[in-house]
Enzyme design. Structure first.
Site: not given
Ligand SMILES: Cc1cc2nc3c(=O)[nH]c(=O)nc-3n(C[C@H](O)[C@H](O)[C@H](O)COP(=O)(O)OP(=O)(O)OC[C@H]3O[C@@H](n4cnc5c(N)ncnc54)[C@H](O)[C@@H]3O)c2cc1C
Length: 395
Positions: A144, A279, A374, A394
């Protein structure tokens, strides 16, 4: 042991990993490689530059016809392939482009797997054969706008209205969303997180495409909007409650990424190796300089170690012994090493490395998404950290 009696050194397979494959494994690999060579490679730079995947419904049907959708699932028109064969297919697809592999992973390992593993017999009969054939594309909505790595706090809610369900909420970054005929959507209920099978023509459901991505440009990524979507009682996946549902689907999909990432790495490495041999600078091929050879040797080591790791995990999955922590191990290592291989390959190609004439920068930018979806690098470090220490970091 005399060198002359040994099999020749093969730069494409320096460790002789092919020896681990059966004839059937090789046939699966070759079929998918040929399909990608015919249908993806001639067009992918153009699609990437345009930021679209034209003819995605046709591509899905073709992928269905070669058995690549829900490949390791059994029954309902699925190929019933081994985990190793599914992995080999992911590697070959991602050697073409991570967007194509994402289409297949989300279809087979997320949307179809959720229905296959947790659905009712009616849900399986209704959706799986058409999804296996590529006639219906599926998506999987967990993330979300405000809840990515921590889906437990998702806001999307399904409330009861008589025997019906009413879904409200937003999902973000959903692969295949705008082209899907069916969405597996995870939502909170009074009874914990549940999965719902949502036909995308249901009133109140929409899936606007997310544009302006600099990664996975040849892949459809969407928002899912659920405004009072009314579903019948039997839309819920009956066999699972709680986050265990989506997390086990993600583990299945991550396994494919362990292999797939090495496909992107292989394509980049092959591009750099070919370039290094032709190259010329300072009067000789750049592959003749020690610094370039150091890069090539290090990349080959990480590439083939990664493939070997993928094989090992595949065999464990086929034996029913693969733990989620082991999948995290593979995803963490292989995606991280793959992106490093792309970046190093880019340096060998010099200025040409930034051009779409070569696949390297495309793979590198794609892998930025693969590194994040993932489960981010950090999430997999935390999974392994917890398994190693017994301490949960976590929160
Ligand atoms: C091209 C693309 C396709 C996707 N397809 C799907 C899909 O089909 N279905 C779906 O459901 N999702 C999908 N996603 C979403 C994806 O799974 C999420 O982007 C991912 O789980 C990370 O969530 P976020 O982007 O909200 O990052 P956040 O969770 O906000 O994290 C931001 C940063 O904070 C770090 N962080 C967070 N919590 C902690 C902690 N406790 N300790 C240390 N570091 C932390 C993270 O590692 C990251 O570096 C897709 C994303 C992309 C880019």
């Amino acid at each position: 042991m005399s060198a002359s009696t040994l099999p020749p050194f093969d730069p494409a397979d320096p460790l002789g990993i092919d020896d681990l494959l059966s004839d059937e494994d090789k046939a699966v690999r070759d079929t998918v490689r040929q399909w990608a060579a015919d249908r993806v490679l001639p067009h992918i730079a153009e699609w990437y530059e345009a930021g679209e995947l034209p003819g995605i419904q046709d591509l899905a049907r073709e992928l269905g016809s070669i058995g690549a959708l829900g490949m390791s699932l059994t029954g309902y028109g699925c190929a019933g392939a081994s985990a190793v064969q599914y992995g080999l297919a992911c590697l070959e697809l991602e050697a073409a482009d991570s967007g194509i592999r994402s289409l297949v992973s989300v279809q087979g390992s997320l949307a179809m797997y959720a229905i296959w593993k947790f659905g009712s017999e009616e849900q399986k009969q209704q959706w799986l054969p058409r999804m296996a054939a590529g006639e219906v594309i599926g998506c999987f909505g967990l993330t979300e706008p405000d809840h990515g790595s921590d889906p437990a706090n998702m806001r999307t809610f399904a409330k009861r209205d008589g025997s019906d369900w009413i879904l409200n909420g937003r999902k973000m970054w959903i692969t295949n969303g705008s082209v899907a005929g069916v969405a597996v959507v995870w939502a909170r209920t009074d009874d914990g997180v549940r999965g719902f099978v949502v036909p995308t023509d249901a009133p109140g459901f929409s899936a606007p495409e997310i544009k302006h991505k600099w990664s996975l440009r040849a892949s459809v990524t969407s928002e899912l909007v659920l405004d009072d979507v009314r579903l019948p009682a039997d839309a819920v996946l009956p066999e699972v409650k709680g986050l265990r549902g989506p997390l086990s689907c993600l583990s299945h999909a991550r396994y494919g990424i362990v292999w797939g990432a090495m496909g992107a790495a292989r394509a980049s490495f092959e591009s750099a190796l070919g370039y290094a041999k032709t190259r010329e600078q300072f009067g000789k091929a750049i592959g003749g300089f020690q610094l370039t050879q150091g890069k090539l040797a290090d990349m080959a080591v990480e590439l083939h170690k990664g493939v070997l790791l993928a094989h090992h995990l595949g065999r464990r999955l086929d034996a029913g012994k693969l733990r989620p922590e082991q999948v995290s191990f593979g995803k963490l290592n292989n995606v991280r090493e793959a992106i490093e291989i792309c970046r190093t390959s880019r340096t060998i190609l010099g200025a040409n490395g930034i051009s779409l004439e070569y696949p390297v920068m495309r793979h590198a930018t794609n892998l930025e998404s693969v590194l994040t979806y993932e489960g981010t690098v950090e999430m997999h470090q935390l999974v392994l950290g917890k398994a190693l220490t017994g301490l949960d970091a976590f929160r």
